[in-house]
Design a protein around this motif. Structure first.
Motif: not given
Lengths: 250, 210
Positions: A104-105, A171, A210, A212, B71, B74-75, B77-81, B99
């Motif tokens: 997670a970021r 998410n 940051g 989700g 959403l 954001r999802a 972005r929240a898990r770039p790796v 989705r």
């Protein structure tokens, strides 16, 4: 038991990182997952290699430090169990096991399998406290609390803040953690003065960090080693709506 | 997400009830369609209510897509790796396909409006005669259209299956005691909607409604 491990190795926060394969022989089925990694690390040290960095502390399933995604499941395949309480008898001889850090970021990797969970501390700082002076331990029943509320608050208070909910969430949301902390205080009489400020402040901080948004997939509650239930988030939402749309926030 | 979705669910229910009137014959169905255009008269000019409703629905759909996109972003972005080893999410097929299911529904709605509202892709497409248009549209030789409608309606069923419980949870209405009952109720509702909607095209394709 003989196992093949594929472990995420990353030398530092800015390193790219990759999965590296290790063979581990003579694993006892009675070892915990972390003890199995200890065995690997002892060998790596003797061979002059860098040992695999991973978080751990109490190894009793209560501190919330261990944090491994094992074959895609935070804390591994066993329900309501932390990594340290997971035993190798849950695996078969000859298995290949993938081990990754929380992804997670807001949880950047420090090294290998160790992530920085300061983001959770920031959510706690935003509202995970009470201002009521509680003094020394009071007499039992001096302040009556309805039994269902006490039970519900206690269930929420079981959260050890490990971050498995974030790791599991498609998410990358930390809403189960936030909800557990909000409801643990929000259901107790001592938590009432800040109840509606707390929920808004903690959710805003969660979003700003940051994480989700929650879409109620329920992955978090499956991964949670303490079995915090999904309806804790429903309770948070109810308080959040009372605070914002209902105007309960000061 | 929950509020716009909830309003759209109300429309879905009313729309289905209207569809089922086809089983009472041409006169009643066409009469109902004509009444829809006349709601609010004489206070409102004919079709004014219809256009107000259409504007409201469009707004709901846009809000629904907007919040969903937010959403999703954001999802991401929240898990770039991403995880190297990641089994399918355990929350069920419905939760997993929200989705893409939504994208299918938007495409379907576009086709559906062109087919049975505007009439451009309907083989008959006579304005004011929906009974005839429906019957012409779902003839056995146009089985692929019926199939497309069936897939879209089943996608809607899955969307509702997760959406209903999720909306109640987002609005703070869920709790552990009611969770099971609500989840079962959402499943029953989703199935009822799917059956209700599919009964019309299948009745035409199989010759029950001619």
């Amino acid at each position: 038991m003989k196992l093949t491990l594929r472990i995420w190795r990353q030398n530092g926060p800015s390193d790219k990182g990759a999965m590296v394969e290790y063979k581990v022989d003579d694993v006892s089925p009675d070892m915990s997952f972390l003890e199995m990694l200890d065995v690997l690390n002892e060998r790596l040290i003797l061979d002059g290699e860098e040992p695999v960095a991973f978080d751990h502390d109490c190894r009793e399933g209560i501190c919330g430090m261990c944090s491994l995604v094992i074959n895609g499941a935070p804390h591994g395949p066993e329900r309501a169990t932390t990594t340290c309480q997971l035993h190798m008898r849950k695996f078969k001889d000859g298995d290949t096991i993938d081990i990754e850090p929380w992804r997670a970021r807001p949880f950047p990797v420090i090294k290998d399998l160790v992530v920085d969970r300061t983001a959770f501390d920031k959510i706690i700082q935003a509202g995970g406290y009470i201002s009521a002076p509680t003094g020394a331990a009071p007499d039992a029943h001096a302040m009556p609390v309805p039994k269902p509320d006490a039970d519900r608050a206690f269930e929420a208070a079981e959260c050890i803040g490990c971050g498995a909910c974030v790791a599991a969430c498609p998410n990358g949301s930390g809403m189960l953690f936030t909800a557990a902390k909000v409801m643990h205080l929000g259901l107790m009489p001592q938590g009432q003065p800040e109840r509606y400020d707390r929920v808004v402040d903690m959710v805003e901080t969660h979003d700003d960090l940051g994480f989700g948004g929650c879409t109620n997939t329920g992955e978090c509650t499956v991964a949670c080693p303490k079995g915090i239930s999904l309806d804790t988030i429903g309770m948070l939402n109810r308080d959040y709506l009372r605070a914002t749309a209902g105007g309960a926030k000061k | 997400m929950a509020v716009s979705g909830g309003l759209l669910v109300l429309f879905i229910v009313v729309h289905m009830v209207g569809n089922l009137k086809i089983f009472f014959g041409r006169e009643e169905f066409d009469g109902y369609a004509a009444w829809l255009r006349a709601i609010g008269t004489p206070a409102l000019h004919e079709t004014w209510f219809l256009w107000i409703q259409r504007a409201g629905l469009t707004l709901c759909v846009l809000l629904h897509i907007g919040t969903a996109a937010d959403l999703a972003v954001r999802a991401k972005r929240a898990r770039p790796v991403r995880y190297r080893h990641r089994p399918k999410v355990q929350g069920g097929y419905a939760a997993r396909t929200m989705r893409w299911g939504g994208v299918i529904l938007v495409l379907f709605i576009v086709w559906h409006i062109l087919d049975l509202t505007v009439g451009t892709v309907n083989p008959r497409g006579v304005h004011g005669e929906p009974y005839g248009n429906v019957v012409a549209g779902f003839q056995p030789e146009r089985w692929y259209i019926t199939l497309f409608y069936a897939l879209a309606v089943i996608a809607l069923g899955f969307h509702l299956r997760h959406g209903l419980t999720s909306a109640l949870q987002s609005l703070g209405r869920g709790n552990a005691v009611r969770e099971r009952g609500l989840s079962a109720a959402a499943a029953v509702f989703a199935v009822a909607i799917v059956v209700g909607y599919l009964s019309v095209p299948f009745a035409v394709t199989t010759g029950l409604v001619t």
